[in-house]
Scaffold this active site. Structure first.
Site, PDB file in Angstrom:
ATOM      1  N   ARG A  16       0.622  -1.230  -0.049  1.00  0.00           N
ATOM      2  CA  ARG A  16       0.184  -0.303  -0.193  1.00  0.00           C
ATOM      3  C   ARG A  16       0.785   1.916  -0.288  1.00  0.00           C
ATOM      4  O   ARG A  16       0.670   2.338  -0.968  1.00  0.00           O
ATOM      5  CB  ARG A  16      -0.822   0.221   1.458  1.00  0.00           C
ATOM      6  CG  ARG A  16      -1.924   0.915   0.810  1.00  0.00           C
ATOM      7  CD  ARG A  16      -2.720   1.114   2.014  1.00  0.00           C
ATOM      8  NE  ARG A  16      -2.879   1.722   3.157  1.00  0.00           N
ATOM      9  CZ  ARG A  16      -3.635   2.309   3.497  1.00  0.00           C
ATOM     10  NH1 ARG A  16      -4.641   2.692   3.926  1.00  0.00           N
ATOM     11  NH2 ARG A  16      -3.444   2.388   5.366  1.00  0.00           N
ATOM     12  N   ASP A  53     -13.801  -3.546  -2.644  1.00  0.00           N
ATOM     13  CA  ASP A  53     -14.672  -2.892  -1.718  1.00  0.00           C
ATOM     14  C   ASP A  53     -16.077  -2.227  -1.950  1.00  0.00           C
ATOM     15  O   ASP A  53     -16.808  -2.535  -3.219  1.00  0.00           O
ATOM     16  CB  ASP A  53     -14.151  -1.763  -1.235  1.00  0.00           C
ATOM     17  CG  ASP A  53     -14.749  -1.324   0.405  1.00  0.00           C
ATOM     18  OD1 ASP A  53     -14.133  -1.325   1.025  1.00  0.00           O
ATOM     19  OD2 ASP A  53     -15.301  -0.244   0.217  1.00  0.00           O
TER      20      ASP A  53
HETATM   21  O1  CP3 Z   1     -11.057  -9.062   3.380  1.00  0.00           O
HETATM   22  C1  CP3 Z   1     -10.363  -8.586   1.745  1.00  0.00           C
HETATM   23  O2  CP3 Z   1      -9.878  -7.860   1.859  1.00  0.00           O
HETATM   24  C2  CP3 Z   1     -11.543  -8.243   0.915  1.00  0.00           C
HETATM   25  C3  CP3 Z   1     -11.872  -7.287   0.624  1.00  0.00           C
HETATM   26  C4  CP3 Z   1     -13.381  -6.464   0.669  1.00  0.00           C
HETATM   27  C5  CP3 Z   1     -12.836  -4.643   1.464  1.00  0.00           C
HETATM   28  N1  CP3 Z   1     -14.245  -4.664   1.666  1.00  0.00           N
HETATM   29  C6  CP3 Z   1     -11.304  -4.474   1.618  1.00  0.00           C
HETATM   30  C7  CP3 Z   1     -10.938  -3.419   2.259  1.00  0.00           C
HETATM   31  C8  CP3 Z   1     -14.136  -6.666   1.566  1.00  0.00           C
HETATM   32  C9  CP3 Z   1     -14.603  -8.062   1.701  1.00  0.00           C
HETATM   33  C10 CP3 Z   1     -15.327  -5.351   2.443  1.00  0.00           C
HETATM   34  C11 CP3 Z   1     -15.946  -5.439   2.423  1.00  0.00           C
HETATM   35  C12 CP3 Z   1     -16.749  -3.513   2.987  1.00  0.00           C
HETATM   36  N2  CP3 Z   1     -16.293  -2.441   3.129  1.00  0.00           N
HETATM   37  C13 CP3 Z   1     -17.689  -4.467   3.865  1.00  0.00           C
HETATM   38  C14 CP3 Z   1     -18.726  -5.323   4.620  1.00  0.00           C
HETATM   39  C15 CP3 Z   1     -17.828  -5.941   5.366  1.00  0.00           C
HETATM   40  C16 CP3 Z   1     -17.970  -5.834   6.283  1.00  0.00           C
HETATM   41  O3  CP3 Z   1     -17.103  -6.061   7.883  1.00  0.00           O
HETATM   42  O4  CP3 Z   1     -19.230  -5.390   7.460  1.00  0.00           O
HETATM   43  C17 CP3 Z   1     -17.940  -2.443   4.607  1.00  0.00           C
HETATM   44  C18 CP3 Z   1     -18.737  -2.474   5.526  1.00  0.00           C
HETATM   45  C19 CP3 Z   1     -17.377  -1.743   3.990  1.00  0.00           C
HETATM   46  C20 CP3 Z   1     -16.804  -0.463   4.021  1.00  0.00           C
HETATM   47  C21 CP3 Z   1     -15.602   0.315   4.247  1.00  0.00           C
HETATM   48  N3  CP3 Z   1     -14.383  -0.018   3.597  1.00  0.00           N
HETATM   49  C22 CP3 Z   1     -14.469  -0.116   6.189  1.00  0.00           C
HETATM   50  C23 CP3 Z   1     -15.875   0.171   7.122  1.00  0.00           C
HETATM   51  C24 CP3 Z   1     -13.798   0.542   5.704  1.00  0.00           C
HETATM   52  C25 CP3 Z   1     -12.638   0.428   6.207  1.00  0.00           C
HETATM   53  C26 CP3 Z   1     -12.645   2.110   6.421  1.00  0.00           C
HETATM   54  C27 CP3 Z   1     -10.871   2.672   8.067  1.00  0.00           C
HETATM   55  O5  CP3 Z   1     -10.076   3.143   8.111  1.00  0.00           O
HETATM   56  O6  CP3 Z   1     -11.451   2.118   9.168  1.00  0.00           O
HETATM   57  C28 CP3 Z   1     -12.943   0.088   4.182  1.00  0.00           C
HETATM   58  C29 CP3 Z   1     -11.553   0.492   3.606  1.00  0.00           C
HETATM   59  C30 CP3 Z   1     -11.191  -1.339   3.186  1.00  0.00           C
HETATM   60  N4  CP3 Z   1     -11.846  -2.287   2.541  1.00  0.00           N
HETATM   61  C31 CP3 Z   1      -9.971  -1.502   3.855  1.00  0.00           C
HETATM   62  C32 CP3 Z   1      -9.967  -2.759   2.493  1.00  0.00           C
HETATM   63  C33 CP3 Z   1      -8.310  -3.846   2.787  1.00  0.00           C
HETATM   64  C34 CP3 Z   1      -9.373  -0.926   4.578  1.00  0.00           C
HETATM   65  C35 CP3 Z   1      -8.197  -0.282   3.603  1.00  0.00           C
HETATM   66  C36 CP3 Z   1      -7.025   0.226   4.408  1.00  0.00           C
HETATM   67  O7  CP3 Z   1      -6.395   0.882   5.178  1.00  0.00           O
HETATM   68  O8  CP3 Z   1      -5.596  -0.209   3.644  1.00  0.00           O
END
Ligand code: CP3
Length: 319
Positions: A16, A53
């Protein structure tokens, strides 16, 4: 591991740093494939969740989506009136999200046919709540205000989300996804009567269209204790449960109709490895007689999770 699979892994954090932000990684098929495979290489799970995502479709509909460190997702402008709903565009996933299909094809090339690839999208309520709130929310004030105050607008928004999600999921299956997971992460904020009356019809439409791709469909909802039967009624093949539901109860209530997935508390992984082994064994034992069970956490893995606990978890589950 459900969500944010990468952040606990040093190799993910290194990629990243190298590639820019989270969305830059999602948009680059080679990088998305690489980080999809990182946890599989380390631990050898038998299914890979494609790196993407649930907020990718809102971006393709014309909303600006950003992920801010320490804040989470930010969507601009929020969608709270008829004009904003009308501005949401349709998109052709083969064009607008071609990066996703390309990433799935790359993962397939490296994984071979022995391991499954999971495609996914957000469920109508969860995606609509991000569109309406513009960010993660604790109480969903704006979402519930629109749902109660402007029911036709709210229903139209759910309909728009389902309309774009159907071809988006089909795109993932054409590219090689073996199963589809639909995340209604925030649906637990609603009571059962409201969920059934206002949300379930659109979820059911999405599940049924997703199943037409010929792959199993998994429905996940965090805070699902009061909604187990509703989720099973969506027609999903698998219901993925959080950690608050006792396994025996989930089995008794819906285990004869659907396969089950879950439900280890992700915070278990902050305990010493011996405790992790014991708790994981407990979950596996509890579902031993369930016909159709997929091991999973009850919610996304947390960024600071210690690696030795993750290793202890997969040793236990895979041996
Ligand atoms: O696990 C995986 O890497 C698979 C891909 C995946 C991501 N998001 C990658 C991601 C999947 C299946 C999701 C689903 C997702 N995204 C949901 C549903 C699942 C659940 O846990 O309820 C939701 C609500 C989201 C929305 C979302 N995206 C949030 C709330 C966040 C976190 C933001 C934070 O700063 O805490 C994300 C970001 C995200 N999606 C990351 C990843 C790997 C983190 C990105 C990073 O900081 O590098």
């Amino acid at each position: 591991m459900m969500r944010q699979a990468g952040r606990y892994l040093p190799e993910y954090r290194a990629t990243r740093l190298d590639k820019g932000g989270f969305l830059d990684m999602v948009h680059d098929p080679a990088t998305a494939a690489e980080v999809t495979l990182q946890p599989i290489r380390r631990y050898g799970m038998d299914a890979a969740v494609i790196f993407c995502d649930i907020l990718v479709p809102p971006a393709a509909m014309g909303i600006e989506v950003r992920f801010e460190e320490g804040v989470g997702p930010l969507l601009d402008p929020p969608v709270r009136d008829a004009a904003a709903i009308n501005r949401l565009s349709d998109f052709d996933p083969d064009v607008a999200t071609a990066f996703l299909g390309a990433a799935i094809e790359r993962v397939r090339g490296e994984l071979g046919d022995e391991r499954a690839i999971l495609g996914f999208c957000g469920a109508p309520f969860t995606v609509a709540s991000y569109l309406i709130e513009g960010r993660s929310s604790r109480n969903f004030e704006n979402t519930k205000a629109l749902m109660l105050g402007s029911p036709e607008l709210f229903d139209r928004l759910l309909e728009r989300v389902v309309d774009v999600s159907i071809p988006y999921l089909a795109h993932q299956v054409r590219a090689g996804a073996d199963a589809l997971q639909i995340f209604d992460s925030w649906g637990g904020a609603l009571d059962e009567v409201t969920y059934r009356a206002r949300i379930l019809p659109s979820l059911t439409r999405l599940v049924s269209a997703a199943k037409e791709n010929g792959v199993p469909v998994i429905a996940y909802l965090n805070g699902c204790h009061h909604l187990l039967e509703a989720l099973a009624d969506s027609g999903a093949d698998v219901v993925s449960i959080d950690w608050r539901v006792p396994p025996a109860e989930a089995i008794a209530r819906i285990g004869d109709r659907v396969a089950l997935q879950g439900n280890l508390d992700p915070c278990t992984l902050f305990a010493p490895p011996d405790v992790v082994r014991e708790k994981a064994r407990g979950v596996l034992d509890a579902f031993a007689d369930q016909r159709g069970y997929i091991f999973n956490l009850g919610s996304g893995i947390l960024p600071k999770t210690p690696l030795e606990s993750v290793a202890a978890l997969w040793e236990t589950v895979l041996t």
